[in-house]
Write an enzyme that holds these catalytic residues in place. Sequence first.
Site, PDB file in Angstrom:
ATOM      1  N   HIS A 109      -3.638   6.219   3.137  1.00 55.54           N
ATOM      2  CA  HIS A 109      -4.466   5.065   2.767  1.00 55.54           C
ATOM      3  C   HIS A 109      -3.987   3.781   3.447  1.00 55.54           C
ATOM      4  O   HIS A 109      -4.779   3.037   4.036  1.00 55.54           O
ATOM      5  CB  HIS A 109      -4.442   4.929   1.241  1.00 55.54           C
ATOM      6  CG  HIS A 109      -5.312   3.853   0.678  1.00 55.54           C
ATOM      7  ND1 HIS A 109      -4.847   2.585   0.400  1.00 55.54           N
ATOM      8  CD2 HIS A 109      -6.622   3.841   0.321  1.00 55.54           C
ATOM      9  CE1 HIS A 109      -5.828   1.860  -0.109  1.00 55.54           C
ATOM     10  NE2 HIS A 109      -6.912   2.594  -0.167  1.00 55.54           N
ATOM     11  N   SER A 153     -11.372  -0.775  -0.655  1.00 51.20           N
ATOM     12  CA  SER A 153     -10.098  -0.749   0.078  1.00 51.20           C
ATOM     13  C   SER A 153     -10.307  -0.970   1.559  1.00 51.20           C
ATOM     14  O   SER A 153      -9.441  -1.523   2.235  1.00 51.20           O
ATOM     15  CB  SER A 153      -9.419   0.621  -0.063  1.00 51.20           C
ATOM     16  OG  SER A 153      -8.706   0.726  -1.251  1.00 51.20           O
ATOM     17  N   ASP A 161       0.851  -1.188   0.000  1.00 50.41           N
ATOM     18  CA  ASP A 161       0.000   0.000   0.000  1.00 50.41           C
ATOM     19  C   ASP A 161       0.894   1.248   0.000  1.00 50.41           C
ATOM     20  O   ASP A 161       2.063   1.173  -0.380  1.00 50.41           O
ATOM     21  CB  ASP A 161      -0.944  -0.050   1.220  1.00 50.41           C
ATOM     22  CG  ASP A 161      -2.284   0.618   0.942  1.00 50.41           C
ATOM     23  OD1 ASP A 161      -2.286   1.847   0.727  1.00 50.41           O
ATOM     24  OD2 ASP A 161      -3.312  -0.081   0.918  1.00 50.41           O
TER      25      ASP A 161
END
Length: 438
Positions: free
Chosen positions: A208, A369, A174
């Site tokens: 994120h 996600s 990620d």
Amino acid sequence: MKYFLLIISAVVAVTSAGHVDLALKDKVALGLVTEAIIELPQITSEIEANTTLQSLSGDEKVAQLVSNLQKLTKSSQFGIVSAAQDLGLETVQFWVSNIILVKGLTLQKLVALEKVEGNFVVREQNVVSILGQEFDKGFNATQQIPQWGVERIRAPEVWASLTRGEGSVVAIIDTGVNLGHVALSPGYAGAWLDPYYATPGPTDQQGHGSHVMGTVLGRENGVGVAPGASWIACRGLNHQGSGTEAVLTQCAQFMLTANPRPHIVSNSWGGGSGDTWFNSQINAWRAAGMIPIFAIGNSGSACRSVNSPGDQPNVISVGATSQMEAVGSFSSRGPSQSGGIKPDFVAPGSNIVSCGTGANNYVTMSGTSMATPHMAGAVALYLAHFPTQGYADVYDAFARTAVKPPLSDVDCGLPESGYYPNYVYGHGRIDVAAAMGL
Ligand SMILES: *[C@@H]1O[C@H](CO)[C@@H](O)[C@H](O)[C@H]1NC(C)=O
Ligand SMILES: *[C@@H]1O[C@H](CO)[C@@H](O)[C@H](O)[C@H]1NC(C)=O
């Protein structure tokens, strides 16, 4: 006569040259692109046919798997790499997939490369991006503990009577992980790779990855599904949230050589549809006993909107549900291009509160996600309690016990009321307590 034909075909095979993708040629001619991927025939079937390798297990099997992959790709790549280097091109060789990154391309060099003998394709590098959206920074995390998604999949019941995930190692690929966050620092198992910026330890400017990891195992404010599990990570996505094939492949190799080696690799990224370019990487993880989990994409609500690699048959893919148990309008729907059931499962993915980029802050995000790490955390709990079980056992346990909400919006080819699995919810919304027999 038969003999003669065989010789002809052998000669043809030896003298065949590479194939260059036409779109790549145009871009290189315009000076828009100077890098490309050379792909050779994949060696997955040779690895799978090796009975000596298949008879091994654990660390020994993974070490031999890596060594076989390295040996076979090196000899397969030797000719084309020498030719590329003779042309003055810079080459980066990979072994988890039989590909080479070439840098410094000009049209002249590309045309020369195309004439080199051998069975290979020169094509553009794939690029993917994160599959989540932040929409509300600075949420007051004290309002509901555990967070709704953690509660919904019944993780707290597993903590109370079976395990909090101790012993399971979860990896993410990620934007990074915020090691400075109080909910994340205690679970760090000490393995990190940053192909983008070469930082020595985990960081996350984008946010994120920290949010995703918080949902897997964050230890404060009830954000994590498996708060006893530990983590490792690779920064396969840059600060803008996008990742190249070469970097993601480097991360894929890292997962096979990291110490500790992860049991689960959670991937909240993707793009395109029906793309097979990451399958060798996934097959190697599977051969090493690791469980690949992928977001199915935020390209809904149209049917046949699933993204790759989540749409591939050899991974567990996850769509997103809301507090109302409805699949998010953004969540990609199946079937896959090959007609397969996708997503495989759905999990909470709307209004998910998890770790931010500060020392102890929390933010809300939505997307597949966010659903994906609920599945990864759930599998971490499962494997902590059933450590000898593999991909098929895990898949079956979650499929048998998934909650099957009434199908109000299933119109992607399996319209019968009550039909499961289907192309919107897959096998249903996961319930980790039920999957573990509670
Ligand atoms: C099969 O695997 C074994 C164990 O890793 C290795 O020694 C052998 O070279 C492999 N055979 C082939 C044909 O690659
Ligand atoms: C968070 O919620 C609590 C309880 O409702 C309240 O006391 C506190 O002031 C809130 N903090 C912020 C930053 O809104």
